[in-house]
Design a protein around this motif. Structure first.
Motif, PDB file in Angstrom:
ATOM      1  N   THR A   9      32.612  59.163  36.339  1.00 20.56           N
ATOM      2  CA  THR A   9      31.291  59.033  35.720  1.00 20.56           C
ATOM      3  C   THR A   9      31.296  58.112  34.508  1.00 20.56           C
ATOM      4  N   ASN A  46      29.276  66.739  29.274  1.00 24.72           N
ATOM      5  CA  ASN A  46      28.107  66.504  30.126  1.00 24.72           C
ATOM      6  C   ASN A  46      28.249  65.310  31.060  1.00 24.72           C
ATOM      7  N   ARG A  47      29.469  64.932  31.425  1.00 27.49           N
ATOM      8  CA  ARG A  47      29.674  63.815  32.358  1.00 27.49           C
ATOM      9  C   ARG A  47      30.455  64.284  33.583  1.00 27.49           C
ATOM     10  N   HIS A  48      30.156  65.481  34.047  1.00 28.92           N
ATOM     11  CA  HIS A  48      30.877  66.101  35.153  1.00 28.92           C
ATOM     12  C   HIS A  48      30.625  65.382  36.483  1.00 28.92           C
ATOM     13  N   GLN A  69      26.195  69.699  41.374  1.00 29.68           N
ATOM     14  CA  GLN A  69      25.746  68.312  41.342  1.00 29.68           C
ATOM     15  C   GLN A  69      26.396  67.610  40.152  1.00 29.68           C
ATOM     16  N   THR A  71      26.635  64.290  37.380  1.00 27.58           N
ATOM     17  CA  THR A  71      25.692  63.502  36.602  1.00 27.58           C
ATOM     18  C   THR A  71      25.546  62.103  37.190  1.00 27.58           C
ATOM     19  N   ASP A  73      24.664  59.681  35.105  1.00 32.02           N
ATOM     20  CA  ASP A  73      24.922  58.828  33.938  1.00 32.02           C
ATOM     21  C   ASP A  73      26.226  58.068  34.114  1.00 32.02           C
TER      22      ASP A  73
END
Length: 89
Positions: A9, A46-48, A69, A71, A73
């Motif tokens: 990610t 938060n970049r799983h 799900q 990310t 990003d």
């Protein structure tokens, strides 16, 4: 057994080509690290990545539906010590 997305990610590096140590895979491009048991990114919150069901049956490994799900990003700091200059166009 665990299954996660192959795309890092950060900059879509191929996680399947990365080194794995226990449950942590390291992206071969810029050293971002992911926990393959949860999909969590250990390099940036938060970049799983997405996770999938996995079962072994009769010597075969079956990957099923998505259980988390990932990310959408992309981008961010490098973990490999490289500095990328900002380019203005």
């Amino acid at each position: 057994l665990f299954a996660i997305d192959d795309a890092c990610t950060h900059e879509d590096g191929p996680l399947g080509e990365g080194d794995i140590d226990g449950v942590v895979v390291t992206c071969p491009y810029h050293d971002w690290r992911f926990d393959v048991s949860s999909g969590d990114c250990l390099s940036q919150d938060n970049r799983h990545v997405a996770c999938y069901e996995v079962i072994e049956h009769s010597g075969l490994v079956w990957v099923g539906k998505q259980t988390r799900q990932g990310t959408a990003d992309r981008g961010g700091l490098h973990d490999d010590g490289l500095n990328s200059p900002q380019i203005e166009i």
